[in-house]
Structure formats: C-alpha cells, structure tokens
Design a protein around this motif. Structure first.
Motif, mmCIF file in Angstrom:
data_model
loop_
_atom_site.group_PDB
_atom_site.id
_atom_site.type_symbol
_atom_site.label_atom_id
_atom_site.label_comp_id
_atom_site.label_asym_id
_atom_site.label_seq_id
_atom_site.Cartn_x
_atom_site.Cartn_y
_atom_site.Cartn_z
ATOM 1 N N ILE B 2 -1.220 1.020 -0.748
ATOM 2 C CA ILE B 2 -2.629 0.660 -0.963
ATOM 3 C C ILE B 2 -3.153 -0.146 0.223
ATOM 4 O O ILE B 2 -4.324 -0.031 0.598
ATOM 5 C CB ILE B 2 -2.798 -0.120 -2.286
ATOM 6 C CG1 ILE B 2 -4.272 -0.434 -2.518
ATOM 7 C CG2 ILE B 2 -2.008 -1.408 -2.306
ATOM 8 C CD1 ILE B 2 -4.615 -0.618 -3.936
ATOM 9 N N HIS B 3 -2.256 -0.903 0.877
ATOM 10 C CA HIS B 3 -2.686 -1.656 2.044
ATOM 11 C C HIS B 3 -2.999 -0.725 3.200
ATOM 12 O O HIS B 3 -3.981 -0.927 3.915
ATOM 13 C CB HIS B 3 -1.608 -2.660 2.449
ATOM 14 C CG HIS B 3 -1.502 -3.806 1.507
ATOM 15 N ND1 HIS B 3 -0.434 -3.987 0.679
ATOM 16 C CD2 HIS B 3 -2.359 -4.809 1.244
ATOM 17 C CE1 HIS B 3 -0.640 -5.057 -0.046
ATOM 18 N NE2 HIS B 3 -1.793 -5.574 0.265
ATOM 19 N N PHE B 5 -4.048 2.325 2.965
ATOM 20 C CA PHE B 5 -5.281 3.033 2.660
ATOM 21 C C PHE B 5 -6.501 2.145 2.912
ATOM 22 O O PHE B 5 -7.465 2.553 3.556
ATOM 23 C CB PHE B 5 -5.242 3.510 1.200
ATOM 24 C CG PHE B 5 -6.341 4.459 0.874
ATOM 25 C CD1 PHE B 5 -6.371 5.725 1.435
ATOM 26 C CD2 PHE B 5 -7.364 4.084 0.025
ATOM 27 C CE1 PHE B 5 -7.386 6.600 1.146
ATOM 28 C CE2 PHE B 5 -8.388 4.958 -0.269
ATOM 29 C CZ PHE B 5 -8.400 6.215 0.294
ATOM 30 N N SER B 6 -6.448 0.898 2.420
ATOM 31 C CA SER B 6 -7.614 0.032 2.599
ATOM 32 C C SER B 6 -7.790 -0.328 4.063
ATOM 33 O O SER B 6 -8.929 -0.471 4.537
ATOM 34 C CB SER B 6 -7.490 -1.214 1.737
ATOM 35 O OG SER B 6 -6.605 -2.111 2.316
ATOM 36 N N ILE B 9 -9.574 2.657 5.660
ATOM 37 C CA ILE B 9 -11.001 2.669 5.322
ATOM 38 C C ILE B 9 -11.741 1.585 6.105
ATOM 39 O O ILE B 9 -12.815 1.827 6.678
ATOM 40 C CB ILE B 9 -11.185 2.438 3.802
ATOM 41 C CG1 ILE B 9 -10.523 3.578 3.014
ATOM 42 C CG2 ILE B 9 -12.656 2.331 3.445
ATOM 43 C CD1 ILE B 9 -11.229 4.883 3.146
ATOM 44 N N ALA B 10 -11.141 0.397 6.173
ATOM 45 C CA ALA B 10 -11.810 -0.708 6.871
ATOM 46 C C ALA B 10 -11.979 -0.380 8.346
ATOM 47 O O ALA B 10 -13.045 -0.629 8.927
ATOM 48 C CB ALA B 10 -11.000 -1.990 6.708
ATOM 49 N N HIS B 52 -2.988 -7.999 5.864
ATOM 50 C CA HIS B 52 -4.209 -7.375 5.347
ATOM 51 C C HIS B 52 -4.417 -7.827 3.907
ATOM 52 O O HIS B 52 -4.189 -7.073 2.969
ATOM 53 C CB HIS B 52 -4.029 -5.860 5.447
ATOM 54 C CG HIS B 52 -5.305 -5.120 5.273
ATOM 55 N ND1 HIS B 52 -6.330 -5.213 6.172
ATOM 56 C CD2 HIS B 52 -5.721 -4.290 4.310
ATOM 57 C CE1 HIS B 52 -7.315 -4.462 5.756
ATOM 58 N NE2 HIS B 52 -6.988 -3.895 4.631
ATOM 59 N N ILE B 54 -5.928 -8.035 0.967
ATOM 60 C CA ILE B 54 -7.048 -7.613 0.127
ATOM 61 C C ILE B 54 -7.053 -8.332 -1.216
ATOM 62 O O ILE B 54 -8.087 -8.460 -1.849
ATOM 63 C CB ILE B 54 -7.050 -6.091 -0.126
ATOM 64 C CG1 ILE B 54 -5.646 -5.608 -0.346
ATOM 65 C CG2 ILE B 54 -7.750 -5.345 0.958
ATOM 66 C CD1 ILE B 54 -5.567 -4.153 -0.704
ATOM 67 N N HIS B 55 -5.862 -8.791 -1.679
ATOM 68 C CA HIS B 55 -5.835 -9.403 -3.003
ATOM 69 C C HIS B 55 -6.595 -10.729 -3.043
ATOM 70 O O HIS B 55 -6.909 -11.233 -4.109
ATOM 71 C CB HIS B 55 -4.388 -9.611 -3.450
ATOM 72 C CG HIS B 55 -3.589 -10.462 -2.509
ATOM 73 N ND1 HIS B 55 -3.232 -10.030 -1.259
ATOM 74 C CD2 HIS B 55 -3.105 -11.709 -2.632
ATOM 75 C CE1 HIS B 55 -2.544 -10.990 -0.657
ATOM 76 N NE2 HIS B 55 -2.464 -12.011 -1.457
#
Lengths: 99, 158, 109
Positions: B2-3, B5-6, B9-10, B52, B54-55
């Motif tokens: 998930i990291h 992927f994000s 996208i970023a 990264h 995101i959490h």
C-alpha cells in the motif's frame, strides 16, 4: 510602487545583512548559517520577482533553488565533518554492500 | 504494497501539478518517471511506514499542524520583540530532558517541531535524551513534558 | 471582494518582509552562533510563510498557488533538518554556546 517591489527590497536588505554576517562570522558555521539564510531569501525573492514581472515560471526556479540550497548546506557540512563527500557514514545497507 | 501504491500516486500527482501541460506524451512521461523513481526508492529501501508515513497524514493535517503553526507564530513574535529590544534581553540556556516517544518517527517529529519553533533548537537527538538550546531561560524550562511532547506521543500511537 | 483579498495579501506580504528584516537584524545583533540560529529561524518560518501566503492570496486557486504551497512545504520540512545538522555539527566540533549567568539579568522583554 507596488507592494511586490517593497517586499523585494526588504528581501534584498535581508540578504545584505546576512552577507555581512557571512563576511564577519568568526566561525565557519556562522558563514554556513548566513549562506542558508541567503538561500531562503533568494528563493522568496525569485517567487516575488515572478509576480513583479508577471512571469510565474520563476516559481519553478524557486523550487529548484530551494532543493539545491538544502542539499548544498548538508553537503558542505558533511565535507567539514568527514573531509569526503562519498563516505556513506553508518548506513546499514551501505555497510552490507561494502562487505 | 500500500505504501508503494500511495507513493506512486503521490509522485504522479506531483508531476501533473508541476508540469501544467497535459499532452498525451507528457502525461505518459510523467507516469514513466513516477515508476522509475519508485523503483529507485525500492532499491534504496526507503518505501516503508517511515519513509512514507501515510498513517499519520489525517491526524497531522487537521490537528497537529494548525497547533504547530499557532505555536510558531507566538514564539516568532516573542523572539522578534527580543531582537528589536535595545538591551537584547536574552538568556541562552541548554536543556537536557527525556522525551516520551518510543519510535524514531515520533522522535523525529518532536525534534523537528522543536527546531521549527523559533527560540529553541535541538542539538542532540537520541532515544531517551534530547539536548536543546533555548534563547531564554523560560523557554528551556518549559521543554520537558511540554504540550508538544504530549501531542507528538499521542500522534505516534495512532 | 477582490479588494478585501488584495488588502489581506498586501498585509501578509508586508508582515512577512518585516519578519525577514527582523531575522536579518538578529543575525547581526546576536552574540554567538547558537543565538544567531534562532534569528535565522524566524526568516525561515514566519518570514517565508507569510510572504508565500500573501503570494498565494494574490494568485487565487490556480496551479501557481499549488507551486507556492510546494515551496512552502519544502521550507517547512527541509529547513529544520538543515538547522539541526548545522547545530549538531557545530556542537560536535566543540563550539560551546555562551550561556547566561545564573539569574543576573532579567530576561523579560
């Protein structure tokens, strides 16, 4: 006189003051600190100049200048501490690769 | 995963915002660059919850940053008053204290916040030991167990 | 409405220049390296932040504002790292800060 011109003038005065500190500064760290401040001010000056001349492309230059400024300060510091830019320090991945 | 992927996208959104021109070639080049940067980042082994985070994003945006900005404005105003004051009323002090964070992430956020606030600068940062230079004696005294410390710790456990 | 935005943006720009100048004066007036760092951090936080905010108000909701926000985020994340690296390098080099004597002068502004 537009307000942008006034801001540009203030930033130029700040840069001059920092330059004076860089020239006087007793230690090398004072000079580096002054260089960092000059970099931040130059970045703002680029952004303001873009608005003053109606050319917002200057903002890209400001972004690149900011990145170079940070990397430059860290690189000079690393050079002073180790006398070498290529030394990886104590990074586990680098030590694994060196073995 | 998930990291990755994000991060992808970023990076792609970053390209789109900086470029401002949306011809098919440039958009495809942006996608290619984002993938290339992600591959290099994987090779450097920096795509994880530290590189990264995101959490933390939600809590950081809406609760921590506004508070930090308020804090920066007040302390910058205080330092400005001292600079313009004719007699330069400063009392530089060193303070050593124990932060309550456990993870590297929390320590970094706390140390960065201390440095970002004018009037205090973190000199040494380690697990269980912060060495901070403060412009005034009051600033040095207020560091241990501060509101900032509490907020960083509460963000860390989320 | 646009007059209000113009006035707000001019106020932000003027306040930002004032804080930049304050930082510059502080760089000259402060007695040693560590105290000068506090002055420089005013330029990097409030000075830069207010000037960027003023420019963003002037630009409105466009890609220019997004780029200004990126410049702001860069300063926000990178400048404390550079300051910390400088302070730590100076401290490890053995540059000791000039500390205040115990309770001699009042430090109230």
């Amino acid at each position: 006189m537009s307000v942008f011109a006034a801001v540009a003038l203030a930033l130029l005065v700040t840069i001059t003051l920092a330059l004076a500190r860089a020239a006087m500064g007793p230690t090398v760290f004072d000079r580096l600190q002054a260089a960092n401040t000059i970099g931040t001010c130059a970045m703002m000056l680029l952004a303001v100049l873009g608005f003053l001349g109606g050319r917002p492309e200057f903002l890209d230059l400001a972004l690149v200048y900011g990145l170079l400024n940070v990397i430059g300060v860290i690189a000079v510091l690393k050079f002073f501490r180790r006398g070498d830019l290529g030394d990886p320090g104590h990074h586990p991945a680098a030590e694994k690769a060196a073995r | 995963m998930i990291h990755s992927f994000s991060a992808l996208i970023a990076l792609f959104i970053f390209w789109l915002l900086l470029s401002g021109m949306y011809t098919p070639f440039l958009v495809a080049a942006g996608a290619g660059s984002a993938v290339a940067v992600l591959l290099i980042a994987h090779r450097m082994d920096v795509v994880d919850h530290e590189g990264h985070p995101i959490h933390l994003a939600w809590h950081a945006f809406f609760s921590y940053w506004p508070w930090l900005v308020k804090e920066i404005i007040f302390s910058a105003w205080d330092v400005s008053k001292r600079i313009w004051h004719p007699s330069l009323p400063i009392s530089p002090s060193l303070a050593e204290f124990v932060p309550t964070q456990n993870t590297d992430m929390g320590l970094v956020i706390h140390a960065n916040s201390i440095t970002l606030t004018p009037g205090t600068i973190s000199i040494e940062v380690a697990q269980g030991r912060f060495l901070v230079h403060a412009l005034t004696r009051e600033g040095a005294a207020g560091l241990a167990g501060s509101e900032m410390d509490r907020r960083c710790t509460s963000m860390e456990v989320k | 409405m646009s007059v209000v935005i113009d006035v707000l943006s001019a106020l932000c720009l003027v306040a930002g220049s004032f804080f930049c100048l304050t930082g510059g004066i502080g760089l000259i007036r402060m007695p040693d390296f560590y105290t000068r760092m506090h002055a420089a951090s005013i330029v990097e936080t409030l000075g830069a932040g207010l000037i960027l905010l003023g420019l963003m108000l002037e630009a409105g909701l466009t890609l220019i504002s997004v780029k200004l926000a990126m410049v702001g985020l860069l300063v926000f994340f990178a400048s404390p790292t550079a300051s910390h690296a400088l302070a730590r390098a100076a401290f490890l080099r053995g540059l000791m800060p000039e500390l205040a004597k115990a309770e001699d002068a009042s430090s109230k502004p």
